[in-house]
Scaffold this motif. Sequence first.
Motif, PDB file in Angstrom:
ATOM      1  N   MET A  16       6.131 -32.611 -15.160  1.00 34.95           N
ATOM      2  CA  MET A  16       6.948 -31.584 -14.500  1.00 34.95           C
ATOM      3  C   MET A  16       7.559 -30.616 -15.518  1.00 34.95           C
ATOM      4  O   MET A  16       7.655 -29.411 -15.294  1.00 34.95           O
ATOM      5  CB  MET A  16       8.056 -32.242 -13.677  1.00 34.95           C
ATOM      6  N   SER A  17       7.950 -31.151 -16.636  1.00 30.55           N
ATOM      7  CA  SER A  17       8.515 -30.275 -17.687  1.00 30.55           C
ATOM      8  C   SER A  17       7.467 -29.321 -18.229  1.00 30.55           C
ATOM      9  O   SER A  17       7.740 -28.167 -18.542  1.00 30.55           O
ATOM     10  CB  SER A  17       9.101 -31.137 -18.819  1.00 30.55           C
ATOM     11  N   GLU A  18       6.212 -29.816 -18.362  1.00 30.90           N
ATOM     12  CA  GLU A  18       5.142 -28.957 -18.865  1.00 30.90           C
ATOM     13  C   GLU A  18       4.877 -27.787 -17.923  1.00 30.90           C
ATOM     14  O   GLU A  18       4.482 -26.711 -18.351  1.00 30.90           O
ATOM     15  CB  GLU A  18       3.871 -29.793 -19.054  1.00 30.90           C
ATOM     16  N   PHE A  19       5.061 -27.966 -16.600  1.00 29.51           N
ATOM     17  CA  PHE A  19       4.862 -26.846 -15.649  1.00 29.51           C
ATOM     18  C   PHE A  19       6.058 -25.926 -15.584  1.00 29.51           C
ATOM     19  O   PHE A  19       5.930 -24.713 -15.474  1.00 29.51           O
ATOM     20  CB  PHE A  19       4.559 -27.403 -14.251  1.00 29.51           C
ATOM     21  N   LEU A  20       7.249 -26.484 -15.605  1.00 24.08           N
ATOM     22  CA  LEU A  20       8.455 -25.678 -15.397  1.00 24.08           C
ATOM     23  C   LEU A  20       8.775 -24.790 -16.594  1.00 24.08           C
ATOM     24  O   LEU A  20       9.187 -23.640 -16.447  1.00 24.08           O
ATOM     25  CB  LEU A  20       9.652 -26.573 -15.074  1.00 24.08           C
ATOM     26  N   MET A  21       8.610 -25.283 -17.781  1.00 23.70           N
ATOM     27  CA  MET A  21       8.972 -24.509 -18.965  1.00 23.70           C
ATOM     28  C   MET A  21       8.116 -23.234 -19.125  1.00 23.70           C
ATOM     29  O   MET A  21       8.644 -22.128 -19.317  1.00 23.70           O
ATOM     30  CB  MET A  21       8.872 -25.394 -20.214  1.00 23.70           C
ATOM     31  N   PRO A  22       6.772 -23.277 -19.037  1.00 23.67           N
ATOM     32  CA  PRO A  22       5.995 -22.018 -19.137  1.00 23.67           C
ATOM     33  C   PRO A  22       6.320 -21.031 -18.022  1.00 23.67           C
ATOM     34  O   PRO A  22       6.372 -19.816 -18.239  1.00 23.67           O
ATOM     35  CB  PRO A  22       4.544 -22.478 -19.057  1.00 23.67           C
TER      36      PRO A  22
END
Length: 330
Positions: free
Chosen positions: A60-66
């Motif tokens: 989830m962090s990999e999707f939200l940050m970009p």
Amino acid sequence: MPDDDRTTGRQPQPGERPSDAAHRRAYPAAAPRSGYGYRTAGRRGAAVPPELLEDRTRRMSEFLMPAAVILAGVLIVIAFGLIITRAVRDDDTNAIPPVQPPALGDVPLNPPDQFPIPLPSASDSPSPSPSGTTTKPPERKENPSPAFAGSVSVARTGITAVVDLSNEGTRDWVHWGEQSTFSLERKAEGDFAILEGAPTAPRFRHGFSSQRFSWRGGSPVSNSDGTPTGIRTCGKGNGFTISAPASTSTRTLKIYVGALAGRGRLTAKLSTGGPAGGGSFEQRGNNLDTVAFVVTYRAPKDGKINVSWVTEDSFSSDCGGVALEAATLR
């Protein structure tokens, strides 16, 4: 089999018999809860490994940050675009000005009640016949009146027995020949309004006038009770010229002349141009006959009236010609 509670690891409860406690099925001890705060048992009671939970959070962090970085970049680009557009509008001096209200404040830019104007249909209907009314032709403008060029009129009149030059010549007066052929007596305060031109030859003094000319306040002769003297010339083409001031006011120049065996022609012209006037007088006998010419004139501007009295024809080889006695100006 032992009959105490140690076989089962369970102590009898108050009011319960030891045998009942021994016969009950022992349940396994509850597994300790995980320190992550999540349930450690699945649908079947299986425990979820911590590694799986950490992997899910990482995804989830990999999707939200970009996505957050891209959104921030878009917002920054839009903000810069708005700033540049505002600066260009402020610096554009050639920008099209906004629509201004009409000169008449009561007329709106977009009138609400506007209807299309119907165009004539292309039908084969005959054109209407012309009406019986006629169009009034434009009024013809009259040519403006020409500028005033001056006026000159000459009238011939008789002479009284005694001519009072002082009374008649309110502006100036002149008499010729009282003392000699070239003598000239005039009004002392006349400011030399009446002037004689260059004399022509031959020139003689005479005393043949049937009238008497008197004056007061003259120079160089101050007074005269009446004299019949004057000057004369003979031969065709010879004569006399005099002049007087002309202005936009009407003035009158009266000239006392005569003829002896000749015909004289008087001509009056304005120095400013325009019309001229004249007259003639003759005497075929050898006696001097006299007459007066009254010249009434007005000029378009300040100038002079020039008068000539010339022998137009001589009827005698013995000095036939014209004579000049006096002149008055009023």
